[in-house]
Design an enzyme around this catalytic site. Structure first.
Site, PDB file in Angstrom:
ATOM      1  N   ASP A 120       0.829  -1.200   0.000  1.00  0.00           N
ATOM      2  CA  ASP A 120       0.000   0.000   0.000  1.00  0.00           C
ATOM      3  C   ASP A 120       0.875   1.268   0.000  1.00  0.00           C
ATOM      4  O   ASP A 120       1.883   1.328   0.720  1.00  0.00           O
ATOM      5  CB  ASP A 120      -0.860  -0.023   1.273  1.00  0.00           C
ATOM      6  CG  ASP A 120      -1.960   1.015   1.269  1.00  0.00           C
ATOM      7  OD1 ASP A 120      -2.864   0.907   0.427  1.00  0.00           O
ATOM      8  OD2 ASP A 120      -1.921   1.921   2.122  1.00  0.00           O
ATOM      9  N   GLU A 136       1.898  -0.423  -4.944  1.00  0.00           N
ATOM     10  CA  GLU A 136       0.935   0.618  -5.288  1.00  0.00           C
ATOM     11  C   GLU A 136       1.710   1.928  -5.179  1.00  0.00           C
ATOM     12  O   GLU A 136       1.932   2.445  -4.085  1.00  0.00           O
ATOM     13  CB  GLU A 136      -0.250   0.622  -4.317  1.00  0.00           C
ATOM     14  CG  GLU A 136      -1.341   1.565  -4.786  1.00  0.00           C
ATOM     15  CD  GLU A 136      -2.023   2.357  -3.680  1.00  0.00           C
ATOM     16  OE1 GLU A 136      -3.111   2.894  -3.938  1.00  0.00           O
ATOM     17  OE2 GLU A 136      -1.479   2.458  -2.560  1.00  0.00           O
TER      18      GLU A 136
HETATM   19  C1  NOJ Z   1      -4.471   2.870  -0.906  1.00  0.00           C
HETATM   20  C2  NOJ Z   1      -5.608   1.932  -0.668  1.00  0.00           C
HETATM   21  O1  NOJ Z   1      -5.895   1.258  -1.869  1.00  0.00           O
HETATM   22  C3  NOJ Z   1      -6.757   2.763  -0.169  1.00  0.00           C
HETATM   23  O2  NOJ Z   1      -7.939   2.008  -0.099  1.00  0.00           O
HETATM   24  C4  NOJ Z   1      -6.387   3.338   1.172  1.00  0.00           C
HETATM   25  O3  NOJ Z   1      -7.411   4.212   1.586  1.00  0.00           O
HETATM   26  C5  NOJ Z   1      -5.089   4.123   1.093  1.00  0.00           C
HETATM   27  N1  NOJ Z   1      -4.077   3.444   0.367  1.00  0.00           N
HETATM   28  C6  NOJ Z   1      -4.544   4.390   2.477  1.00  0.00           C
HETATM   29  O4  NOJ Z   1      -4.095   3.210   3.064  1.00  0.00           O
END
Ligand code: NOJ
Length: 566
Positions: free
Chosen positions: A217, A276
Site C-alpha cells: 500500500d 501501489e
Molecule cells: C491505498 C488503498 O488502496 C486505499 O484504499 C487506502 O485508503 C489508502 N491506500 C490508504 O491506506
C-alpha cells in the site's frame, strides 16, 4: 514444479514457479464484502473458503486479499491495529490457514496487503506513543512535532491529508502527529530501525504461513525528509519529484525494499510483491525492478477513456516501461478505490459524444457520484458492453491482469447509498463533497433474491440495490452470454496466450479499431467505435465480448485463434 509451454516460433518459455506472477490473473477480494458465513453482515474468511470452487471455476491464478487485519474500519481496513492477526469479525488465524490451504489445493496463490505507511491509531504502538508523552522513544515510531503559533495551537504545516482536511492532528499534551490519510491513520517514522525491523517480522509471519506475495500500500510514501524548516504546501508543489522530494517517491525508500527483497528471496519460490506507487512513469522501474518489489501497479488504463488511441498509447508505453524494469506489466480496470469500469464507461466523455466536452472519465465519474447517480444519466447497457470489450482486450495483453471482485458480474457502481450509511472517510472529511468509495464495496450478489442477495444469512454492511438481482452469480452462472461466462471463457483460453510476452500491433486502417497479435498467431481485435468492422471470413473467433455475427460490432472485442487445428 516447472511447466514448459511450447512457443511455436522455436524458443521456449519457462512458466516456472518463480515467475508465476509475470502473466498471472489476480482476483482482488475485499473480504468484508465478498461472502459472509456467520451472518453478521460483514464478509469473512470462512465465507471466502466456502466460495473457493467459484474462484477456481473462474480460472484465476491468485487472489489478493485486501486487509483482513484487526481494524476499527476508519478506512475500510487500511487502518491496521495489528499486522499479524485477523479481525475477529472476519475470522481467526486458523481460518486464514484453512483458506490458504483450500486455495493452494485448487492451484490458486495468495497475496496479502501490507500497509506500511501508517498504522491504525488503535495499534499498540500508537497507544503507547500517546501514553508515553513527548520526547519518548514510543513517539519516535511516528511523526510527532510541536505546533506553530505563539502557543503551538496551529499545526506544524498547512499540509492537507489525502482524504481532505489537515494532515496533522493534535493530541491532548499539545503535540501534533502527521497523518497523510485519515486522522485514525498516523504515519510511521521509517527513519526508525524498529519500524523497519517490525515490518520484516510481519512479512516473514505471513510468508511462513504460506502467503505467496504482497501488495504494498502507498509504496512511494514511506520515507520522508522532515528536517526543519518544514515546507509549506505551496513550496512542496515547486519541488521536483525526482527522488529528493521531502514526502513522496524518495530514492531512499528503495533501501527499505532492498531489505524486503532479501526476505522475499529467502523463500522458495521467492515471495512476490506489487507496489501501489502513484509516481511519475519514469520512476516506476525503481519499484518494479527485480531488486526492489518486482512489480508495480499501472493505473493508466483505469484512468483512460474508452478510446482506441489512449489504449494503444498506454499499452505501448506500459510494455516498454515494464521491459525496462525487468518486470512484466500490470493491468487494472477496477479496484476498491475507483468507480467501477462498467459505470465509468457508461458516462458521457469527450470521445463518445457526451455532454461534458472537458470531462475526463474520473471527473465525469465523481460528478455522477456527487449527483447520487442522477446526473448525467447512466447508459448501463453501453457501460457493460464497453466494460466487457475493455476487459477482453486487457486479458489478451501480456503481463498480469488484476480483477476486482464483482467486475466479472458486470456490476456497476452503487451510487444510491444513503449518507447515513456511508463508511468511507473521504465522504466525511470532505463534508460530503466527495462521495467516496463505498459504491464499489457493496457486498456481492450471489443469488437473485433472499437475505442480502445470498451474501450471507444476515444483512449486508452496505445497502445493496434492487438491480443487483440481475447480476447474481446464480443467474449469470447458467447464462452462456453473461459477463461471468465471458470471463470464464477468456481466462480458460488465456493460458494459450502466455507462451511469451510479445505483442505485435497490426494496422487496421481504422483509428477506432485496435488489433494485435500474440504468440502462436493469436489475435485480439477491439472496435472502440460504433461502426461495424468486417473481419476476414476465415477468422476463427473463439471468444467475443458481444454477440458475434461474422463482423465485429461496435464497442466489442474478439479473440481469434491461430489458423489450423487449435
Ligand atoms: C491505498 C488503498 O488502496 C486505499 O484504499 C487506502 O485508503 C489508502 N491506500 C490508504 O491506506
Amino acid at each position: 514444479m516447472a511447466q514448459l509451454l511450447a512457443e511455436p516460433t522455436g524458443t521456449a518459455f519457462l512458466h516456472d514457479d518463480a515467475s508465476w506472477w509475470r502473466q498471472a490473473v489476480v482476483y482482488q477480494i475485499y473480504p468484508r464484502s465478498f461472502a459472509d458465513a456467520n451472518g453478521d453482515g460483514t464478509g469473512d474468511l470462512a465465507g471466502i473458503c466456502a466460495r473457493v470452487d467459484y474462484l477456481a471455476g473462474l480460472g484465476i491464478d491468485a487472489v489478493w486479499l485486501s486487509p483482513f487485519y484487526p481494524s476499527a474500519l476508519a478506512d475500510g481496513g487500511y487502518d491496521v491495529a495489528d499486522y499479524r492477526d485477523v479481525d475477529p469479525r472476519i475470522g481467526t488465524l486458523d481460518d486464514f490457514d484453512a483458506l490458504v490451504a483450500a486455495l493452494h489445493a485448487r492451484g490458486i496463490r495468495v497475496i496479502v496487503d501490507i500497509v506500511p505507511n501508517h498504522t491504525s491509531n488503535l495499534h499498540a504502538w500508537f497507544q503507547e506513543a500517546l501514553a508515553a508523552g513527548r520526547g519518548s522513544a514510543a513517539r519516535e515510531r511516528y511523526i510527532f512535532r510541536d505546533g506553530t503559533g505563539p502557543d503551538g495551537s496551529l499545526p506544524p504545516t498547512d499540509w492537507v491529508s489525502m482524504f481532505g482536511g489537515p494532515a496533522w492532528e493534535r493530541v491532548p499534551d499539545g503535540q501534533w502527529y502527521l497523518h497523510n490519510f485519515a486522522v485514525e491513520q498516523p504515519d510511521l517514522n521509517w527513519a526508525n530501525p524498529e519500524v523497519r525491523a517490525d515490518f520484516v517480522t510481519t512479512l516473514r509471519f505471513w510468508a511462513d504461513r504460506g502467503v505467496d506475495g504482497f501488495r504494498i500500500d502507498v509504496a512511494h510514501m514511506l520515507t520522508k525528509d522532515l528536517s526543519e524548516p518544514l515546507p509549506s504546501t505551496a513550496q512542496l508543489a515547486l519541488i521536483p519529484k525526482d527522488g529528493n522530494h521531502p514526502l513522496v517517491d524518495r530514492d531512499d525508500v528503495q533501501e527499505v525494499y532492498a531489505e524486503w527483497r532479501e526476505v522475499f528471496n529467502s523463500y522458495d519460490p521467492p515471495r512476490t510483491a506489487v507496489a501501489e506507487a502513484w509516481v511519475n512513469p519514469a520512476r516506476v522501474p525503481l519499484y518494479a525492478s527485480p531488486t526492489s518489489l518486482g512489480q508495480a501497479f499501472n493505473f493508466d488504463l483505469l484512468l483512460a477513456d474508452f478510446d482506441a488511441g489512449q489504449f494503444r498509447d498506454i499499452i505501448t508505453a506500459s510494455l516498454d516501461l515494464a521491459a525496462r524494469s525487468g518486470s512484466s506489466s500490470t493491468w487494472v480496470l477496477s479496484n476498491h478505490d475507483v468507480v467501477r469500469h462498467a459505470t465509468r464507461y457508461a458516462l458521457s466523455s469527450p470521445r463518445t459524444g457526451g455532454q461534458h466536452p472537458d470531462a475526463t472519465p474520473a471527473s465525469a465519474a465523481s460528478a455522477w457520484l456527487r449527483s447520487r447517480g442522477a446526473d448525467p444519466a447512466l447508459d448501463r447497457e453501453r457501460g457493460e458492453r464497453r466494460a466487457r470489450a475493455a476487459t477482453l482486450l486487457m486479458l489478451g495483453l501480456p503481463g498480469s491482469a488484476y480483477l476486482y471482485q464483482g467486475e466479472e458480474l458486470g456490476l456497476h457502481e452503487v451510487a444510491e447509498i444513503p449518507d447515513e450509511q456511508r463508511q468511507d472517510p473521504t465522504f466525511f472529511r470532505t463534508g460530503g463533497a466527495e462521495i467516496g468509495r463505498d459504491g464499489c464495496r457493496v457486498p456481492l450478489p450471489w443469488t437473485p433474491g433472499g437475505t442480502s442477495f445470498g451474501f450471507g444469512p444476515g444483512g449486508a454492511h452496505l445497502p445493496q440495490p434492487a438491480w443487483f438481482t440481475d447480476h447474481a452469480v446464480a443467474l449469470e452462472d447458467r447464462d452462456p452470454d453473461s459477463t461471468l461466462s465471458l470471463y470464464r471463457r477468456a481466462l480458460a483460453l488465456r493460458h494459450a496466450l502466455r507462451a511469451d510476452e510479445r505483442l505485435t500491433w497490426i494496422e487496421t486502417g481504422r483509428e477506432d479499431v485496435l488489433r494485435f497479435a500474440r504468440p502462436g498467431g493469436w489475435e485480439v481485435v477491439t472496435n472502440f467505435g460504433t461502426q461495424d468492422y468486417p473481419l476476414e471470413p476465415t477468422a476463427d473467433v473463439v471468444v467475443s465480448s458481444s454477440e458475434f455475427t461474422g463482423t465485429l460490432a461496435g464497442e466489442s472485442t474478439v479473440w481469434i485463434a491461430p489458423e489450423g487445428p487449435s
